[in-house]
Design an enzyme around this catalytic site. Structure first.
Site, PDB file in Angstrom:
ATOM      1  N   ARG A  38      -2.997  -9.026   9.150  1.00 19.68           N
ATOM      2  CA  ARG A  38      -1.839  -8.314   9.680  1.00 19.68           C
ATOM      3  C   ARG A  38      -1.237  -9.133  10.812  1.00 19.68           C
ATOM      4  NH1 ARG A  38      -1.516  -5.952   5.668  1.00 19.68           N
ATOM      5  NH2 ARG A  38      -1.518  -3.716   5.256  1.00 19.68           N
TER       6      ARG A  38
ATOM      7  N   HIS B 125       4.429 -11.860   2.972  1.00 15.91           N
ATOM      8  CA  HIS B 125       3.460 -10.772   2.745  1.00 15.91           C
ATOM      9  C   HIS B 125       3.183 -10.611   1.235  1.00 15.91           C
ATOM     10  CE1 HIS B 125       1.756  -6.824   4.540  1.00 15.91           C
ATOM     11  NE2 HIS B 125       1.064  -7.186   3.466  1.00 15.91           N
TER      12      HIS B 125
HETATM   13  P1  NDP Z   1     -11.972  -3.033   5.078  1.00 17.14           P
HETATM   14  O1  NDP Z   1     -11.605  -1.777   5.758  1.00 17.14           O
HETATM   15  O2  NDP Z   1     -12.825  -2.973   3.863  1.00 17.14           O
HETATM   16  O3  NDP Z   1     -12.722  -3.991   6.117  1.00 17.14           O
HETATM   17  C1  NDP Z   1     -12.255  -4.241   7.412  1.00 17.14           C
HETATM   18  C2  NDP Z   1     -13.192  -5.246   8.068  1.00 17.14           C
HETATM   19  O4  NDP Z   1     -12.710  -5.511   9.389  1.00 17.14           O
HETATM   20  C3  NDP Z   1     -14.621  -4.715   8.210  1.00 17.14           C
HETATM   21  O5  NDP Z   1     -15.544  -5.760   8.021  1.00 17.14           O
HETATM   22  C4  NDP Z   1     -14.643  -4.235   9.673  1.00 17.14           C
HETATM   23  O6  NDP Z   1     -15.925  -4.260  10.274  1.00 17.14           O
HETATM   24  C5  NDP Z   1     -13.762  -5.281  10.317  1.00 17.14           C
HETATM   25  N1  NDP Z   1     -13.224  -4.774  11.582  1.00 17.14           N
HETATM   26  C6  NDP Z   1     -12.401  -3.719  11.795  1.00 17.14           C
HETATM   27  N2  NDP Z   1     -12.159  -3.560  13.108  1.00 17.14           N
HETATM   28  C7  NDP Z   1     -12.845  -4.542  13.735  1.00 17.14           C
HETATM   29  C8  NDP Z   1     -13.013  -4.893  15.090  1.00 17.14           C
HETATM   30  N3  NDP Z   1     -12.417  -4.227  16.075  1.00 17.14           N
HETATM   31  N4  NDP Z   1     -13.800  -5.955  15.375  1.00 17.14           N
HETATM   32  C9  NDP Z   1     -14.418  -6.647  14.397  1.00 17.14           C
HETATM   33  N5  NDP Z   1     -14.315  -6.360  13.085  1.00 17.14           N
HETATM   34  C10 NDP Z   1     -13.528  -5.319  12.762  1.00 17.14           C
HETATM   35  O7  NDP Z   1     -10.616  -3.806   4.774  1.00 17.14           O
HETATM   36  P2  NDP Z   1     -10.268  -4.808   3.590  1.00 17.14           P
HETATM   37  O8  NDP Z   1     -11.252  -5.915   3.575  1.00 17.14           O
HETATM   38  O9  NDP Z   1     -10.060  -4.037   2.351  1.00 17.14           O
HETATM   39  O10 NDP Z   1      -8.820  -5.313   4.067  1.00 17.14           O
HETATM   40  C11 NDP Z   1      -8.663  -5.936   5.326  1.00 17.14           C
HETATM   41  C12 NDP Z   1      -7.210  -6.042   5.686  1.00 17.14           C
HETATM   42  O11 NDP Z   1      -6.551  -7.031   4.889  1.00 17.14           O
HETATM   43  C13 NDP Z   1      -6.365  -4.790   5.457  1.00 17.14           C
HETATM   44  O12 NDP Z   1      -6.564  -3.844   6.490  1.00 17.14           O
HETATM   45  C14 NDP Z   1      -4.977  -5.344   5.453  1.00 17.14           C
HETATM   46  O13 NDP Z   1      -4.489  -5.385   6.779  1.00 17.14           O
HETATM   47  C15 NDP Z   1      -5.153  -6.780   4.945  1.00 17.14           C
HETATM   48  N6  NDP Z   1      -4.564  -6.967   3.610  1.00 17.14           N
HETATM   49  C16 NDP Z   1      -3.470  -7.800   3.480  1.00 17.14           C
HETATM   50  C17 NDP Z   1      -2.897  -7.999   2.244  1.00 17.14           C
HETATM   51  C18 NDP Z   1      -1.776  -8.966   2.053  1.00 17.14           C
HETATM   52  O14 NDP Z   1      -1.206  -9.041   0.955  1.00 17.14           O
HETATM   53  N7  NDP Z   1      -1.410  -9.737   3.061  1.00 17.14           N
HETATM   54  C19 NDP Z   1      -3.406  -7.306   1.047  1.00 17.14           C
HETATM   55  C20 NDP Z   1      -4.582  -6.508   1.291  1.00 17.14           C
HETATM   56  C21 NDP Z   1      -5.124  -6.349   2.539  1.00 17.14           C
HETATM   57  P3  NDP Z   1     -17.132  -3.319   9.730  1.00 17.14           P
HETATM   58  O15 NDP Z   1     -17.518  -3.945   8.402  1.00 17.14           O
HETATM   59  O16 NDP Z   1     -18.173  -3.470  10.739  1.00 17.14           O
HETATM   60  O17 NDP Z   1     -16.554  -1.958   9.576  1.00 17.14           O
END
Ligand code: NDP
Length: 311
Positions: free
Chosen positions: A223, A275
């Site tokens: 993001r 995006h």
């Molecule tokens: P998930 O919700 O499955 O995973 C999020 C990950 O981020 C988890 O490992 C989580 O940790 C970690 N995380 C969240 N907050 C923090 C923090 N404060 N500090 C450290 N680690 C953190 O998301 P996805 O993998 O499915 O997707 C990730 C992101 O990718 C989406 O939210 C979206 O923004 C982006 N995206 C972009 C796309 C594009 O086309 N550009 C398409 C799809 C997604 P924990 O495992 O410990 O909970």
């Protein structure tokens, strides 16, 4: 069961859901207001606020993407309705392709060849072993962990970072602030696949970008809010003031579409993509949506999002 769908190309989603669930009434958000208002489920991506506000008996919301940042900011989002989001659903593979492209761009010096081509310079660049090119992945969720494993299987040393401690085969996993600094100090390419939350806002600020080794590259398909764009521009430097970083591949931005006067468009070390890293693939996603609907209906416990954490 009544389901209302809102997403680009909603008619395709409507048709696929109607075929899989012949007993259900499946409408798009284009249906007349009085027909769509008492839905049991919304299957939505970037839905207008009124679609949420007009509902009276919702049992669940299915977010047709991995990021819930837009949904959580939508006025009128009910606080007592469970929300699920797509998990991987084919996006991991698309994201891994994007991440590979970015890593290879810098690892195989495509940025330098592109520069050399400007003045017809024929000069092969050194190829280091993959073992000498550690890659960092911030965010080890459904998509991030897929990307981390794919890069590891391709031969790159992979360091990952998440909120909670993780174990992923072959990936050196870190968590916490100290873990982030340790990771940043070691990686040649950094990929950010974190969600947009209060805690991840400008997680890559000037101080953290400076922790990356000289000449490192940044790939952001997560993001736009994750990176302080001004700090990134400074770290990339300009023609007469070479910066700390070698380059960046950016798919997401603080403001989208990226305004035409944003200096990232013109920066010679930046590649801008609109995006597009991992659009939701309908065929993979539809199976997950149907499984969610069955699980909701049968009262199964679902892994819902955590609105406080923001993902
Ligand atoms: P998930 O919700 O499955 O995973 C999020 C990950 O981020 C988890 O490992 C989580 O940790 C970690 N995380 C969240 N907050 C923090 C923090 N404060 N500090 C450290 N680690 C953190 O998301 P996805 O993998 O499915 O997707 C990730 C992101 O990718 C989406 O939210 C979206 O923004 C982006 N995206 C972009 C796309 C594009 O086309 N550009 C398409 C799809 C997604 P924990 O495992 O410990 O909970």
């Amino acid at each position: 069961m009544k389901i209302v769908v809102h997403i680009d190309e909603a008619a395709q989603w409507q048709a696929a859901l109607a075929e899989a669930l012949p007993q259900a009434t499946v409408l798009t958000s284009e249906a007349p207001a009085d027909e769509r208002k008492d839905a049991d489920y919304l299957a939505i991506w970037k839905a207008p606020a009124h679609l949420l506000q007009e509902q009276t008996q919702l049992k669940g919301i299915i977010n047709l993407g991995a990021g819930v940042d837009y949904l959580l900011k939508t006025p009128g989002l009910p606080s007592d309705v469970p929300i699920v989001k797509l998990r991987d659903a084919g996006m991991g593979e698309l994201m891994a392709d994007y991440a590979f492209y970015g890593v290879l761009h810098f690892y195989r010096s495509m940025d330098r060849y592109s520069e050399q081509q400007q003045n017809a310079t024929w000069k092969p660049q050194e190829v280091v072993e993959k073992s000498q090119w550690p890659v960092g992945v911030l965010g080890l969720g459904a998509i991030g962990s897929f990307v981390a494993s794919a890069l590891e299987q391709a031969g790159f040393p992979v360091l990952g970072w998440s909120r909670s401690p993780k174990q992923i085969r072959g990936v050196h996993c870190f968590h916490g602030d100290d873990g982030l600094s340790e990771l940043l100090g070691q990686v040649q390419s950094l990929i950010t696949i974190l969600p947009d939350t209060a805690a991840t806002q400008h997680i890559l600020n000037a101080e953290r970008l400076a922790q990356l080794p000289q000449g490192a590259s940044v790939i952001n398909p997560g993001r736009g809010s994750l990176i302080d764009e001004q700090a990134l521009l400074e770290a990339l430097g300009s023609g007469n003031q070479p910066g700390h970083l070698r380059g960046a591949l950016l798919d997401v931005f603080q403001e989208e579409p990226l305004p035409t006067d944003n200096p990232l468009w013109q920066h010679p070390k930046v590649i801008v993509t609109p995006h597009m890293a991992a659009p939701t693939p309908l065929n993979d996603a539809i199976d997950q949506v149907i499984a969610y609907l069955h699980a909701f209906e049968s009262g199964e416990k679902l892994s819902t999002i955590n609105p406080e954490a923001g993902y």
